[in-house]
Motif scaffolding. Structure first.
Motif: not given
Length: 244
Positions: A128-133, A137-143, A215-224
């Motif tokens: 819902q929030f990450v750039p188009p993949l 790539q969808k199996d290589s994304i991690w919160r 409350q910790e800062e979270e990101s989405w990471l893409l394995e590259i």
């Protein structure tokens, strides 16, 4: 100044690392005060490494990072990474491995992340929030959670990384060239599932998504793949030999 002991400081570090990492089931690396104390003491001069001057000319043929191999056993490996001014070791992991980094000269910034476990709800929210993949790539994304951003110098103690905590990290040389002693336990071994993976931060998770969880800062990471602008060269280690 280099220490004039009969047994070199790097030999003492290697022996203590061997004791520490032969059986980690009984303790955590953060509990091993002897190894932490030895690492806190070490300086570039102990390894006969002279601090580098800033490189005024950037060459596409010169690696931004070089590595000096010191030793490797079944339980750990040890060497020195040397970073040019402004160089970065991209965000990467050490799966199933412990790490200890001690700056020898210069200053580095280390950003550490932890992956969060994937659940069906998380996988749905990611799209819902990450750039188009691309579909592959969808199996290589991690919160992931940003655990710490810390600056280290030669006067700092070692940075400690464990398989469970702060295992993903990016290292940046700031304010000039830098070098650090690096211990990994056990060493990389792709055949045993310990291979290096690189990641890219796609974007920070919106507050509305994460506020209810933590409350910790979270990101989405893409394995590259390994970034094109990063590669690591090698050079001889000039310091005291290590033996077992």
């Amino acid at each position: 100044m280099p220490r004039d002991n009969k047994t070199s400081l790097i030999q003492k570090i290697a022996r203590q690392a061997s004791l520490t990492f032969t059986d980690l089931s009984q303790s955590n690396i953060g509990d091993n005060k002897d190894l932490i104390t030895l690492l806190t003491e070490v300086r570039a001069a102990d390894l006969k490494i002279a601090p580098r001057k800033p490189n005024g000319s950037k060459s596409n043929h010169k690696p931004p990072v070089t590595y000096m191999h010191i030793c490797e056993t079944q339980s750990f490996s040890m060497g020195v990474f040397l970073l040019d001014s402004g160089a970065t070791i991209p965000l990467h992991d050490h799966p199933g491995m412990n790490g200890m980094l001690k700056v020898l000269y210069g200053k580095v910034r280390i950003r550490c992340f932890d992956k969060l476990g994937k659940s069906p709800d998380q996988a749905e929210s990611q799209t819902q929030f990450v750039p188009p993949l691309q579909p592959f790539q969808k199996d290589s994304i991690w919160r992931a959670v940003l655990r710490a951003t810390v600056w280290y110098s030669e006067d700092s103690g070692p940075c400690l990384l464990t398989p469970q905590r702060e295992n993903l990290h990016q290292i940046d040389a700031v304010e000039g060239p830098a070098a650090f002693l690096d211990i990994l336990a056990p060493p990389y071994d792709p055949e045993d599932g310990r291979d290096c993976h690189y990641y890219k931060v796609l974007q920070t998770v919106p507050d509305a998504v994460r506020k209810a969880e933590q409350q910790e800062e979270e990101s989405w990471l893409l394995e590259i793949p390994q970034p094109d602008d990063f590669w690591c060269g090698g050079e001889p280690y000039p310091g005291p030999k290590v033996s077992f």
